[in-house]
Design an enzyme around this catalytic site. Structure first.
Site, mmCIF file in Angstrom:
data_model
loop_
_atom_site.group_PDB
_atom_site.id
_atom_site.type_symbol
_atom_site.label_atom_id
_atom_site.label_comp_id
_atom_site.label_asym_id
_atom_site.label_seq_id
_atom_site.Cartn_x
_atom_site.Cartn_y
_atom_site.Cartn_z
ATOM 1 N N TRP A 1 22.846 27.029 41.070
ATOM 2 C CA TRP A 1 22.361 28.115 41.907
ATOM 3 C C TRP A 1 21.474 27.515 42.997
ATOM 4 O O TRP A 1 20.552 26.788 42.689
ATOM 5 C CB TRP A 1 21.579 29.095 41.037
ATOM 6 C CG TRP A 1 21.168 30.356 41.713
ATOM 7 C CD1 TRP A 1 19.910 30.684 42.098
ATOM 8 C CD2 TRP A 1 22.001 31.461 42.075
ATOM 9 N NE1 TRP A 1 19.890 31.912 42.682
ATOM 10 C CE2 TRP A 1 21.183 32.419 42.686
ATOM 11 C CE3 TRP A 1 23.364 31.712 41.956
ATOM 12 C CZ2 TRP A 1 21.669 33.620 43.161
ATOM 13 C CZ3 TRP A 1 23.840 32.908 42.428
ATOM 14 C CH2 TRP A 1 22.995 33.850 43.021
ATOM 15 N N ARG B 1 13.979 39.603 36.131
ATOM 16 C CA ARG B 1 12.919 39.288 37.084
ATOM 17 C C ARG B 1 12.720 37.777 37.067
ATOM 18 O O ARG B 1 12.770 37.148 36.022
ATOM 19 C CB ARG B 1 11.630 40.003 36.699
ATOM 20 C CG ARG B 1 11.744 41.491 36.915
ATOM 21 C CD ARG B 1 10.453 42.249 36.761
ATOM 22 N NE ARG B 1 9.231 41.610 37.178
ATOM 23 C CZ ARG B 1 8.759 41.590 38.437
ATOM 24 N NH1 ARG B 1 9.432 42.140 39.387
ATOM 25 N NH2 ARG B 1 7.618 41.007 38.703
#
Length: 189
Positions: free
Chosen positions: A46, A112
């Site tokens: 990522w 989150r």
């Protein structure tokens, strides 16, 4: 004539000598290991263009600290959340004297980013304590990350710095553990 000679002596004494050439600082001398070290580097894919800067800087610095690049095995996982399981499996092989994790956790998705980062760090600490293989983290979670080129470039540089820092921590810890294990074996500690 005498006066001209004196003036010329004064003038030549007032001329400043050319500045001396300053040599670059010497390359730091790092201690060598008694035994060969092998490191696993686990990187999330990522934001690869950012995180890979950590790997590149790590490899340069770890080699300067006498761990050959060929003795660093590279692993890539989808995201930072997947790093701890890989780290645990790699530590259990007993092939590695250290494991380094690198990833960028940003807002988005169903989790989150603070939760993910905290979970990853705690899990890496658990791996280290359960297996006695040191695990180092360059898993970062900025408060705000934007896909702008300026932000990406800032974090690319930041990850390069983190790569150097994690290599330094890794090498110093491995040296310290090597000494400590030698002292334990010798009955000193």
């Amino acid at each position: 004539m005498n006066q001209m000679l004196q003036e010329s002596e004064v003038n030549s004494s007032q001329v400043k000598a050319a500045p001396e050439t300053i040599d670059p600082p010497p390359t730091p001398s790092h201690p060598r290991f008694a035994k060969p070290q092998r490191v696993a580097f686990v990187q999330s894919s990522w934001h690869r263009e950012v995180v890979e800067q950590c790997r590149i800087a790590f490899l340069d610095e770890i080699e300067a600290r006498h761990i050959d690049r060929a003795r660093v095995d590279l692993f890539e996982v989808p995201g930072s959340f997947e790093i701890p399981l890989h780290a645990q499996l790699l530590a259990k092989t007993r092939r590695y004297t250290a494991i380094v994790a690198a990833g960028l956790v940003v807002d988005g998705g169903i989790y989150r980013h603070e939760f993910v980062a905290d979970t990853v760090i705690k899990a890496l600490m658990d791996v280290q304590l359960r297996t006695e293989v040191p695990v180092f983290s360059a898993v970062l979670t900025p408060q705000q990350f934007h896909e702008s080129s300026a932000h990406v470039e800032f974090f690319r540089k930041h990850f390069a710095t983190k790569g150097i820092e994690v290599a330094e921590a890794c090498a110093n810890t491995l040296l310290s553990l090597e000494r400590l294990r030698g002292q334990v074996a010798a009955g000193i500690v």
